[in-house]
Scaffold this active site. Structure first.
Site: not given
Ligand code: ADP
Ligand code: MG
Length: 391
Positions: A109, A197
């Site tokens: 991530y 993101e």
């Protein structure tokens, strides 16, 4: 403002953030040609909506042939996709992104947000990629490595190393990661983003990093200087009543309650919502008709508030500073007729010519218009009206 994955990836590509080759389509008939153009023998077919969790909801499919690409595209286009971020009503898919299938070795991530407490953007990385990052943050916060970046210094290799070491990357991987993260920082900073993101950020079999997913959010107040970003707005993803309101310079935000609010001035609008809550009610919206509210803006305000089927009463709370209350009172009478308002309208007008306004409303003798003597009285009457109490 938010954008789609395919648009975020266009921005990534411009700044050198590696992405798989892909193409957005709106008709399933174009799927085969898109896949051929991309090349390879495995493709991801991905619903484009402004919500995450598409994979789990059935909005991301891996196709192993051109027939499958076409089949999945036709299934996904037009489907109502429900994910944990769309709410139970879901979202109708109108665009599909087809991209080359990536051989995934590991999922990470990587994200950036503006940290208002530190007054700096913060880059975050985690080895727990591909899953809901909110869950990681709640259950294993130590698995998220964060580094604040002073915008005056910019993104430096020590920032990248701090993240990379936290991810346990090997030496050649650290080098690749540094290039990736630095490009991502530029994409964020140059476009006045407040969120980016990548979940998952993928390490491929040949040790390259590639953005498999992409999400970006931008500071609305900076859109004027980023016309290319502003042009990416997808009106299908916006609240229709909010778009309509913006055309008339009305500041409208839809909420979940049943007491409609029409107020002039953002501060008074905020306190109106507070006092409705204080009286045990729930505001249906925020609506600031502006300091110089006119009969026309009031009429338009009614029309917009009434688009929301949850609204059971409307509380008009207007202070006559620049505007005269008698004009607003006439505007309200006119507007309730034009917009066919058949629910209770509680009116509190104070300031210039408030007494005249009160007489006008009383003399008009319209049964669903209820006058209030002050702010608290108005809020109470509005909340009572919603509950069916007429006093
Ligand atoms: P969402 O987060 O909305 O579910 P993602 O873009 O993250 O959507 O896709 C979900 C999952 O699908 C990813 O975690 C990944 O495992 C897989 N996936 C997505 N794109 C590709 C691709 N191009 N190649 C291979 N797998 C993919
Ligand atoms: Mg994702």
């Amino acid at each position: 403002m938010n954008i789609h994955e395919y648009q975020a990836k266009q921005i990534f590509a411009k700044y050198g953030v590696p992405i798989p080759k892909g193409k957005m389509i709106e008709r399933f008939k174009d799927a085969r040609a898109a896949a051929l153009e991309i090349g390879g023998n495995i493709w991801a077919v991905k619903a484009q909506i402004h919500a995450g969790g598409r994979g789990k909801g059935g909005g991301v499919k891996l196709a192993k042939s051109l027939d499958e690409v076409e089949k999945y595209a036709s299934e996904i286009l037009g489907m109502t996709l429900v994910t944990h971020q769309t709410g139970p009503a879901g979202k109708v898919v109108k665009k599909v992104y087809i991209e080359g299938g990536v051989n995934i070795k590991k999922e990470f991530y990587l994200g950036m947000v503006l940290d208002r407490a530190q007054e700096m953007p913060v880059m975050m990385a985690s080895t727990e990629g591909g899953v809901e990052i909110e869950k990681v943050a709640a259950e294993m916060p130590e698995k998220i490595i964060k580094v604040a970046i002073d915008p005056l210094i910019g993104f430096r290799s020590f920032h990248a190393r701090q993240l990379a070491f936290g991810l346990n990357l090997s030496k050649p991987q650290v080098k690749e990661f540094t290039l990736f993260a630095s490009a991502l920082y530029n994409a964020y900073k140059e476009n006045d983003a407040n969120l980016v993101e990548i979940n998952p950020l993928v390490l491929t079999a040949d040790d390259r990093f590639i953005a498999l997913d992409g999400k970006m959010g931008f500071d609305d107040n900076a859109l004027f200087r980023n016309p290319e970003i502003a042009a990416m707005k997808d009106l299908d993803e916006e609240e229709p009543a909010e778009l309509e309101a913006a055309k008339y310079d009305l500041n409208y935000v839809k909420l979940d309650g049943d007491v409609g609010c029409m107020v002039n001035g953002a501060g008074l609008a905020m306190s109106t919502m507070d006092i409705i809550k204080h009286e045990g009610g729930e505001p249906a919206n925020f609506l600031d008709v502006g300091g110089g509210a006119s009969a026309e803006t009031v009429a338009k305000g009614f029309e917009i508030i009434l688009k929301d089927p949850n609204v059971k009463a409307i509380f008009v709370n207007i202070f006559g500073g620049i505007v005269r209350c008698d004009r607003i009172a006439n505007g309200i009478i006119e507007a309730t007729k034009v917009a066919n308002v058949d629910i209770p309208v509680i009116v509190r007008l104070d300031g210039t010519n408030a007494a005249e306004a009160s007489d006008i409303l009383r003399n008009a003798n319209i049964k669903n218009i209820i006058t209030a003597i002050d702010f608290a009285d108005g809020a109470r009457k509005a909340v009572n009206a919603v509950k069916g109490v007429t006093k």
